[in-house]
Design a protein around this motif. Structure first.
Motif, PDB file in Angstrom:
ATOM      1  N   CYS A   1       0.730  -1.485   0.026  1.00 40.78           N
ATOM      2  CA  CYS A   1      -0.074   0.089  -0.031  1.00 40.78           C
ATOM      3  C   CYS A   1       0.884   1.234   0.135  1.00 40.78           C
ATOM      4  O   CYS A   1       1.664   1.460   0.769  1.00 40.78           O
ATOM      5  N   ASN A   2       0.427   2.003  -0.955  1.00 33.57           N
ATOM      6  CA  ASN A   2       1.396   3.163  -1.051  1.00 33.57           C
ATOM      7  C   ASN A   2       0.757   4.368  -0.473  1.00 33.57           C
ATOM      8  O   ASN A   2      -0.143   5.073  -1.026  1.00 33.57           O
ATOM      9  N   ALA A   3       1.538   4.502   0.765  1.00 33.88           N
ATOM     10  CA  ALA A   3       0.850   5.541   1.796  1.00 33.88           C
ATOM     11  C   ALA A   3       1.818   6.804   1.709  1.00 33.88           C
ATOM     12  O   ALA A   3       2.094   7.487   2.765  1.00 33.88           O
ATOM     13  N   ASP A   4       2.624   7.064   0.574  1.00 39.04           N
ATOM     14  CA  ASP A   4       3.642   8.172   0.721  1.00 39.04           C
ATOM     15  C   ASP A   4       2.975   9.324   0.024  1.00 39.04           C
ATOM     16  O   ASP A   4       3.634   9.628  -1.139  1.00 39.04           O
ATOM     17  N   GLU A   5       2.270   9.895   0.737  1.00 35.02           N
ATOM     18  CA  GLU A   5       1.572  11.055  -0.039  1.00 35.02           C
ATOM     19  C   GLU A   5       2.466  12.432   0.297  1.00 35.02           C
ATOM     20  O   GLU A   5       2.674  12.701   1.118  1.00 35.02           O
ATOM     21  N   GLY A   6       2.948  12.763  -0.856  1.00 35.53           N
ATOM     22  CA  GLY A   6       3.821  13.995  -0.817  1.00 35.53           C
ATOM     23  C   GLY A   6       3.399  15.205  -1.560  1.00 35.53           C
ATOM     24  O   GLY A   6       4.226  16.348  -1.326  1.00 35.53           O
ATOM     25  N   ASP A   7       2.412  15.401  -2.281  1.00 32.72           N
ATOM     26  CA  ASP A   7       2.115  16.524  -2.996  1.00 32.72           C
ATOM     27  C   ASP A   7       1.979  17.639  -1.772  1.00 32.72           C
ATOM     28  O   ASP A   7       1.283  17.598  -0.923  1.00 32.72           O
ATOM     29  N   PRO A   8       2.517  18.883  -2.091  1.00 33.24           N
ATOM     30  CA  PRO A   8       2.338  19.789  -0.978  1.00 33.24           C
ATOM     31  C   PRO A   8       0.697  20.123  -0.850  1.00 33.24           C
ATOM     32  O   PRO A   8       0.031  20.346  -2.050  1.00 33.24           O
TER      33      PRO A   8
ATOM     34  N   GLY B   1       1.470  -8.390   3.146  1.00 32.63           N
ATOM     35  CA  GLY B   1       1.155  -6.950   2.836  1.00 32.63           C
ATOM     36  C   GLY B   1       2.180  -6.102   3.586  1.00 32.63           C
ATOM     37  O   GLY B   1       2.662  -6.167   4.818  1.00 32.63           O
ATOM     38  N   LEU B   2       2.570  -4.843   2.966  1.00 27.10           N
ATOM     39  CA  LEU B   2       3.378  -3.888   3.485  1.00 27.10           C
ATOM     40  C   LEU B   2       2.624  -2.846   3.279  1.00 27.10           C
ATOM     41  O   LEU B   2       2.222  -2.349   2.063  1.00 27.10           O
ATOM     42  N   ILE B   3       2.770  -1.629   4.348  1.00 30.79           N
ATOM     43  CA  ILE B   3       2.305  -0.269   4.124  1.00 30.79           C
ATOM     44  C   ILE B   3       3.387   0.513   4.090  1.00 30.79           C
ATOM     45  O   ILE B   3       4.010   0.489   4.933  1.00 30.79           O
ATOM     46  N   TYR B   4       3.703   1.204   3.337  1.00 32.78           N
ATOM     47  CA  TYR B   4       4.789   2.277   2.859  1.00 32.78           C
ATOM     48  C   TYR B   4       4.165   3.392   3.244  1.00 32.78           C
ATOM     49  O   TYR B   4       3.488   4.452   2.469  1.00 32.78           O
ATOM     50  N   ILE B   5       4.586   3.920   4.623  1.00 32.56           N
ATOM     51  CA  ILE B   5       4.043   5.192   5.063  1.00 32.56           C
ATOM     52  C   ILE B   5       5.029   6.328   5.682  1.00 32.56           C
ATOM     53  O   ILE B   5       6.019   5.839   6.025  1.00 32.56           O
ATOM     54  N   ARG B   6       4.762   7.563   5.279  1.00 32.82           N
ATOM     55  CA  ARG B   6       5.908   8.391   5.671  1.00 32.82           C
ATOM     56  C   ARG B   6       5.828   8.663   7.187  1.00 32.82           C
ATOM     57  O   ARG B   6       4.659   8.876   7.877  1.00 32.82           O
ATOM     58  N   ALA B   7       7.165   8.744   7.891  1.00 37.07           N
ATOM     59  CA  ALA B   7       7.084   9.040   9.379  1.00 37.07           C
ATOM     60  C   ALA B   7       6.549  10.212   9.964  1.00 37.07           C
ATOM     61  O   ALA B   7       6.209  10.190  10.885  1.00 37.07           O
ATOM     62  N   GLU B   8       6.377  11.191   8.827  1.00 31.73           N
ATOM     63  CA  GLU B   8       5.774  12.250   9.354  1.00 31.73           C
ATOM     64  C   GLU B   8       4.302  12.469   9.465  1.00 31.73           C
ATOM     65  O   GLU B   8       3.633  13.378   9.697  1.00 31.73           O
ATOM     66  N   TYR B   9       3.623  11.323   9.495  1.00 33.96           N
ATOM     67  CA  TYR B   9       2.275  11.048   9.784  1.00 33.96           C
ATOM     68  C   TYR B   9       2.033  10.213  10.837  1.00 33.96           C
ATOM     69  O   TYR B   9       1.661   8.883  10.910  1.00 33.96           O
ATOM     70  N   PRO B  10       2.262  10.800  12.073  1.00 31.22           N
ATOM     71  CA  PRO B  10       2.332  10.000  13.485  1.00 31.22           C
ATOM     72  C   PRO B  10       1.030   9.332  13.626  1.00 31.22           C
ATOM     73  O   PRO B  10       0.936   8.240  14.112  1.00 31.22           O
ATOM     74  N   LEU B  11       0.057  10.212  13.506  1.00 30.97           N
ATOM     75  CA  LEU B  11      -1.066   9.998  13.947  1.00 30.97           C
ATOM     76  C   LEU B  11      -1.903   8.666  12.968  1.00 30.97           C
ATOM     77  O   LEU B  11      -2.371   7.864  13.508  1.00 30.97           O
ATOM     78  N   ALA B  12      -1.540   9.049  11.679  1.00 29.60           N
ATOM     79  CA  ALA B  12      -2.059   7.668  10.727  1.00 29.60           C
ATOM     80  C   ALA B  12      -1.167   6.546  11.208  1.00 29.60           C
ATOM     81  O   ALA B  12      -1.837   5.339  11.082  1.00 29.60           O
TER      82      ALA B  12
END
Lengths: 597, 129
Positions: free
Chosen positions: A193-200, A232-243
């Motif tokens: 799961c691509n959870a690397d949301e990066g758009d400003p 399954g792997l969820i790739y999520i950015r560390a700057e989303y602590p609540l998610a």
């Protein structure tokens, strides 16, 4: 089990939590306990309601009352008036900006009237940290149906018939992607799961993960069953602590219930999910770079083919889908492919979540059927432009997209129409600009972002974007020349044609679309040395009207760089090459003698 | 946490949990439901509206009736508190006066289930705009 008469839903998304919504939950609970009503009213921290502009939001069910800007101090009044006596607290109600009247029922708000919440169906409705509430909303029922009634091929067929296309930006048909991964022979396959949301300015995926994490887990399991994967792997950015926190809670609960792990619901199907953290590089949203980052290597894209479906994570077939794509999967199985295909436009089915940002009244998160027009989104749902200014453009698709202008307002929004208009759907960021925004500066802003985020692996992106940025900078400083526009267009085309990955191939889009739609603004910068929006400082020119100047010396004393000269009681003047255009003198002058152009 | 070991387990669990969210589900589509409003202003509460409301909620929840119970402010019928307004889908709203727990059950059994009117109906004396 107590039956609650009233449910107080408090937004627990990142936006509202930043303005103390967690404290609102606490003080509502404390007030209820103090009033002896804690058995009658339930306080639930939910995911995002979308109306971030006026958070924190408290929604009272069953009467659908929508309170905005609630502070912990308001809790006592809500309990004493609304919960106890059934009287709405009028001062906290959402006020319709057009009619200046408070709106008592959330359904009557212009913001919600045109929305259709499919991917966000549970956001702002259930407690994301309570698996029971998800199960009560038919959670994991789609997985149960798929495991008991469908073969993998038949399930893939449902996804194909639904017409679902990838919501991460490209719009690739999801069913087809699954079919390709399904057809590969391998000992082990992976669902990512691509959870690397990066758009400003974009926060669609974050809000889904914060508001409805179980729907993503369920969809990944369905995908795993379809393609023959058990990991399954969820790739999520560390700057989303609540998610991340909510995902961890959800994974823990699903494991504890036996909904994740071995032999799920006695069907013999095994699946487990782990999190992988990204450091926040934009390029890692590109699937091959994402996979390399998960493998512990440098986040750089690789040449396709081979596609991840052939050789992905650790060289095994891997299916990568975006968060919002997954969020649609359970609904498709519960309501049917035909139901889903009945929503949206000819070639783009279903709904799309957008994050509205910029100079718009209702900043927030919305979900609308594909095919809706920009006008409906910006002026009806978004409530129009802030401070009554004029609409100028909207950037869709973030740094990879382009800007759309007034002439596109009535174009239906879907994957294909946006591409045809020189922009793209992207992941769903929508940044609205008004008459005060300089389009050359906007293009420069996005290019600066791309230059920062380029991984540097291929020359067109690493060097080309840097050169493009330098030309834009030169133009905003007033040093542009006549051949710059052609040069930028050529360079943009070369970068698009030759860059390795999606980041480089789309990075010149903001330049090309502003060149197409706002050429006169570029020309004004280059030939007239003027910024029509008045944003480019270097092109501002301050001068003193001698007939109005009384020689009071107020301006000269306020000038930090001693650029204003003149004798007392004589007209003053500004030395242009010393002036830093800070504007301090204008504020001091009582005689309107100082002008800018 | 209780393990869900089979598809049936999930189905059962869902049925058990469904009532927790029923109130929220209902407020998504109030038009298609019977809407009951209990006047809960100071005079209504003093006359026992809270007990009436609790009876209505518990009874309709226990029988899983398509009913949504909300509280409202003063309806102006202070002479006949507690008052309850019942709005059957597609019909004019009817206001019942001097409702107690027993009469609340009558309202459910007779008016809501069978459409029979009861004594103590207060004629609507205003129009809403």
């Amino acid at each position: 089990m107590a039956i609650y008469k009233i449910h107080l839903l408090v937004c627990g998304g990142t936006g509202c939590r930043a303005s103390e919504s967690a404290a609102v939950v606490e003080s509502l609970r404390a007030s209820l306990t103090a009033a002896g009503l804690s058995d009658e009213a339930q306080v639930v921290a939910t995911g995002c309601f979308g109306f971030c502009e006026q958070g924190p939001i408290v929604k009272v069910m069953p009467d659908n009352t929508f309170y905005t800007g609630v502070t912990p101090a308001d809790a006592a009044e809500i309990v004493a008036e609304h919960v106890l006596k059934g009287r709405q607290v009028a001062r906290l109600l959402y006020t319709d900006p057009q009619h200046k009247t408070p709106v008592s029922d959330a359904k009557q708000m212009g913001f919600y009237r045109k929305q259709l919440r499919v991917a966000l169906r549970n956001c702002g409705f259930i407690d994301p940290e309570n698996i029971d509430e998800y199960i009560a909303r038919d959670g994991y029922a789609a997985l149960a149906t798929v495991l008991s009634d469908y073969s993998p091929r038949a399930a893939i067929d449902v996804v194909k018939r639904s017409g679902l296309r990838g919501r991460g930006g490209g719009g690739f048909p999801t069913g087809l992607k699954w079919e390709i991964a399904c057809g590969r022979q391998a000992d082990r396959k992976y669902v990512v799961c691509n959870a690397d949301e990066g758009d400003p300015g974009a926060f669609m995926d974050r809000s889904i993960l914060e508001g409805d994490p179980h729907s993503i887990l369920e969809a990944m399991m369905i995908c795993g069953y379809c393609i023959g994967a058990d990991r399954g792997l969820i790739y999520i950015r560390a700057e989303y602590p609540l998610a991340i926190h909510r995902l961890e809670v959800a994974i823990g609960q699903a494991r504890a219930c036996g909904l994740l792990g071995a032999d799920i619901m006695g069907t013999g199907f095994d699946f487990d999910i782990e999190l992988r953290y990204g450091a926040g590089a934009f390029v890692c949203g590109e699937e091959t770079a994402l996979i390399r980052s998960m493998e512990g290597r440098r986040g750089e894209p690789t040449v396709k083919p081979p596609y991840p479906a052939e050789s992905g994570y650790r060289g095994q077939p891997t299916n990568v889908n975006n968060v919002e794509t997954f969020a649609n999967i359970p609904v498709i199985f519960l309501k049917g492919a035909d139901w889903f295909a009945g929503i949206g436009s000819e070639r783009s089915k279903g709904t799309k979540v957008f994050a509205l940002a910029g100079k718009i009244n209702n900043v927030g998160l919305i979900e609308v059927p594909m095919g809706i027009t920009l006008r409906e989104v910006i002026f009806e749902i978004g409530g129009g432009i802030k401070d009554g200014k004029r609409f100028k453009a909207v950037q869709t698709g973030g740094p990879s997209g382009g800007c759309l202008t007034e002439k596109h307002l009535d174009t239906p929004i879907d994957f294909d129409t946006l591409l045809a208009a020189g922009s793209m759907m992207g992941s769903g960021g929508m940044i609205v600009m008004d008459e005060d925004d300089c389009m050359v500066s906007i293009a420069k802003f996005y290019l600066e972002f791309t230059v920062d985020e380029s991984c540097g692996k291929c020359a067109p992106c690493r060097i080309g974007n840097k050169r493009l940025y330098e030309v834009l900078r030169k133009i905003t400083l007033g040093h542009g020349t006549a051949d710059d526009l052609e040069y930028m267009r050529n360079l943009s085309t070369v970068i698009k044609d030759t860059a390795l990955c999606g980041l480089g191939q789309t990075s010149p889009n903001p330049v090309l679309s502003t060149l197409d739609n706002f050429r006169s603004e570029y020309e004004a910068h280059i030939f007239d040395h003027k910024c029509p929006a008045g944003q480019c400082k270097a092109l501002k020119h301050y001068f003193i009207l001698p007939e109005k100047c009384t020689g009071c010396t107020a301006c000269a004393r306020s000038c930090a760089v001693n650029a204003i000269v003149g004798e007392r009681r004589q007209a003053h003047s500004i030395i242009q090459n010393k002036c830093i255009r800070c504007g301090a003198c204008i504020e001091k002058c009582k005689f309107e003698a100082i002008q800018v152009n | 946490m209780e393990k869900i070991k089979s598809l049936d387990d999930l189905r059962k669990k869902r049925q058990e949990l469904e009532s927790q969210l029923r109130l929220r589900e209902k407020s998504n589509a109030p038009e298609s439901l019977v809407q009951i409003k209990v006047a809960m202003a100071t005079c209504g509460i003093a006359a026992g509206a809270r007990a009436v409301m609790n009876t209505l909620i518990e009874r309709t929840a226990a029988e899983a009736l398509p009913v949504i119970v909300t509280q409202t402010g003063c309806m102006g019928y202070c002479h006949s508190e507690p008052t309850v307004e019942v709005h059957l889908p597609g019909k004019e709203a009817v206001v019942f006066g001097r409702v107690d727990a027993r009469k609340a059950i009558d309202i459910i059994e007779k008016y809501i289930k069978r459409g029979e009117l009861l004594d103590g109906i207060i004629p609507q004396n205003y129009e809403r705009i």
